[in-house]
Motif scaffolding. Structure first.
Motif, PDB file in Angstrom:
ATOM      1  N   ILE A 284     -28.329  -0.073 -20.776  1.00  0.00           N
ATOM      2  CA  ILE A 284     -29.427  -0.707 -21.200  1.00  0.00           C
ATOM      3  C   ILE A 284     -29.271  -1.662 -22.383  1.00  0.00           C
ATOM      4  O   ILE A 284     -29.135  -0.833 -23.403  1.00  0.00           O
ATOM      5  CB  ILE A 284     -30.964  -0.210 -20.988  1.00  0.00           C
ATOM      6  CG1 ILE A 284     -31.072   0.708 -19.905  1.00  0.00           C
ATOM      7  CG2 ILE A 284     -32.094  -1.056 -21.430  1.00  0.00           C
ATOM      8  CD1 ILE A 284     -31.170  -0.142 -18.524  1.00  0.00           C
ATOM      9  N   ASP A 285     -29.136  -2.972 -22.404  1.00  0.00           N
ATOM     10  CA  ASP A 285     -29.117  -3.604 -23.584  1.00  0.00           C
ATOM     11  C   ASP A 285     -30.438  -4.094 -24.227  1.00  0.00           C
ATOM     12  O   ASP A 285     -31.032  -4.840 -23.540  1.00  0.00           O
ATOM     13  CB  ASP A 285     -28.217  -4.944 -23.414  1.00  0.00           C
ATOM     14  CG  ASP A 285     -27.655  -5.623 -24.745  1.00  0.00           C
ATOM     15  OD1 ASP A 285     -28.449  -5.997 -25.619  1.00  0.00           O
ATOM     16  OD2 ASP A 285     -26.476  -5.885 -24.944  1.00  0.00           O
TER      17      ASP A 285
ATOM     18  N   HIS B 237     -21.981  -8.932 -24.081  1.00  0.00           N
ATOM     19  CA  HIS B 237     -22.515  -7.419 -23.909  1.00  0.00           C
ATOM     20  C   HIS B 237     -21.681  -6.546 -23.300  1.00  0.00           C
ATOM     21  O   HIS B 237     -20.385  -7.010 -22.563  1.00  0.00           O
ATOM     22  CB  HIS B 237     -23.888  -7.613 -22.855  1.00  0.00           C
ATOM     23  CG  HIS B 237     -23.721  -8.613 -21.738  1.00  0.00           C
ATOM     24  ND1 HIS B 237     -24.166  -9.809 -21.955  1.00  0.00           N
ATOM     25  CD2 HIS B 237     -23.655  -8.330 -20.330  1.00  0.00           C
ATOM     26  CE1 HIS B 237     -23.742 -10.437 -20.636  1.00  0.00           C
ATOM     27  NE2 HIS B 237     -23.300  -9.321 -19.866  1.00  0.00           N
TER      28      HIS B 237
ATOM     29  N   SER C  82     -24.160  -4.204 -17.913  1.00  0.00           N
ATOM     30  CA  SER C  82     -25.415  -3.810 -18.504  1.00  0.00           C
ATOM     31  C   SER C  82     -26.451  -4.795 -18.050  1.00  0.00           C
ATOM     32  O   SER C  82     -26.469  -5.806 -17.756  1.00  0.00           O
ATOM     33  CB  SER C  82     -25.125  -3.846 -20.066  1.00  0.00           C
ATOM     34  OG  SER C  82     -24.927  -5.271 -20.445  1.00  0.00           O
ATOM     35  N   LYS C  83     -27.712  -4.306 -18.329  1.00  0.00           N
ATOM     36  CA  LYS C  83     -28.852  -4.979 -18.037  1.00  0.00           C
ATOM     37  C   LYS C  83     -29.445  -5.206 -19.251  1.00  0.00           C
ATOM     38  O   LYS C  83     -29.687  -4.234 -19.876  1.00  0.00           O
ATOM     39  CB  LYS C  83     -29.799  -3.880 -17.102  1.00  0.00           C
ATOM     40  CG  LYS C  83     -31.182  -4.566 -16.507  1.00  0.00           C
ATOM     41  CD  LYS C  83     -31.787  -3.491 -15.720  1.00  0.00           C
ATOM     42  CE  LYS C  83     -31.464  -4.026 -14.139  1.00  0.00           C
ATOM     43  NZ  LYS C  83     -32.439  -3.307 -13.295  1.00  0.00           N
ATOM     44  N   ASN C  84     -30.071  -6.576 -19.552  1.00  0.00           N
ATOM     45  CA  ASN C  84     -30.905  -6.797 -20.507  1.00  0.00           C
ATOM     46  C   ASN C  84     -32.277  -6.508 -20.269  1.00  0.00           C
ATOM     47  O   ASN C  84     -33.219  -7.287 -19.797  1.00  0.00           O
ATOM     48  CB  ASN C  84     -30.492  -8.347 -21.080  1.00  0.00           C
ATOM     49  CG  ASN C  84     -31.111  -8.726 -22.020  1.00  0.00           C
ATOM     50  OD1 ASN C  84     -31.752 -10.041 -22.230  1.00  0.00           O
ATOM     51  ND2 ASN C  84     -31.020  -7.966 -23.319  1.00  0.00           N
ATOM     52  N   ILE C  85     -32.848  -5.686 -21.435  1.00  0.00           N
ATOM     53  CA  ILE C  85     -34.150  -5.322 -21.357  1.00  0.00           C
ATOM     54  C   ILE C  85     -34.597  -5.436 -22.878  1.00  0.00           C
ATOM     55  O   ILE C  85     -34.367  -4.428 -23.417  1.00  0.00           O
ATOM     56  CB  ILE C  85     -34.759  -4.206 -20.844  1.00  0.00           C
ATOM     57  CG1 ILE C  85     -34.114  -4.030 -19.373  1.00  0.00           C
ATOM     58  CG2 ILE C  85     -36.282  -3.916 -20.863  1.00  0.00           C
ATOM     59  CD1 ILE C  85     -34.581  -2.762 -18.605  1.00  0.00           C
TER      60      ILE C  85
ATOM     61  N   GLN D 218     -26.247   3.995 -16.658  1.00  0.00           N
ATOM     62  CA  GLN D 218     -26.682   2.769 -16.490  1.00  0.00           C
ATOM     63  C   GLN D 218     -26.605   2.092 -18.093  1.00  0.00           C
ATOM     64  O   GLN D 218     -27.431   2.939 -18.913  1.00  0.00           O
ATOM     65  CB  GLN D 218     -27.797   2.204 -15.742  1.00  0.00           C
ATOM     66  CG  GLN D 218     -28.435   0.967 -15.528  1.00  0.00           C
ATOM     67  CD  GLN D 218     -29.365   0.697 -14.824  1.00  0.00           C
ATOM     68  OE1 GLN D 218     -29.847   1.547 -14.190  1.00  0.00           O
ATOM     69  NE2 GLN D 218     -29.852  -0.540 -14.622  1.00  0.00           N
TER      70      GLN D 218
ATOM     71  N   GLY E  97     -37.547  -3.041 -14.747  1.00  0.00           N
ATOM     72  CA  GLY E  97     -36.230  -3.115 -14.784  1.00  0.00           C
ATOM     73  C   GLY E  97     -35.394  -1.910 -14.988  1.00  0.00           C
ATOM     74  O   GLY E  97     -34.156  -1.712 -15.011  1.00  0.00           O
TER      75      GLY E  97
END
Length: 142
Positions: free
Chosen positions: A55-56, A67, A71-74, A53, A84
């Motif tokens: 993670i940005d 991005h 990707s998942k923005n945290i 996974q 998240g």
């Protein structure tokens, strides 16, 4: 008699050149987000083979501007809250930011939280774009 003192005296210019070269290489690694990390190609392989996974850790406006797809923005400031993040701490994580600097700090925080498979995308989104990998854009959250 020892030949050691004469070696340093006779070759001081080469020793200085080697030390300077090493220092410049170290500075470049620090400036570009640290040594190590994943190349964009290795990151894609991890995403495909290991279901890693992404993670940005950029701020929402940076994330919206471009991005890694999926990707998942945290943002970095929120990493410690663990909201998240995958529930399974064995999930491979690829941590991304603009240049790799924030991602390195985020990966260290993730490892403290138990995510031992957190790795940094070397050079961040800059290297991702330079490798001509796909970039996704979205609207920034208010």
């Amino acid at each position: 008699m020892s030949a050691t003192p004469n070696f340093f005296v006779d070759n001081w210019i080469w020793i200085l050149a080697a030390a300077s070269s090493g220092g410049l290489l170290l500075w470049q690694q620090i400036r570009e987000g640290g040594g190590g990390g994943l190349t964009p190609t290795l990151a894609v392989q991890m995403m495909n083979k290991e279901k890693a996974q992404v993670i940005d850790v950029c701020e929402p406006a940076e994330f919206a501007a471009g991005h890694v797809p999926g990707s998942k923005n945290i943002p970095l400031a929120q990493i410690g809250e663990a909201k998240g993040l995958p529930g399974n701490k064995q999930t491979p994580l690829i941590v991304v930011c603009a240049s790799g600097m924030r991602a390195g700090r985020a990966a260290a925080q993730l490892k403290k939280l138990g995510y031992d498979n957190a790795q940094v995308l070397q050079g961040g989104m800059k290297s991702w774009r330079e490798a001509q990998m796909p970039v996704e854009r979205s609207q920034a959250k208010a």
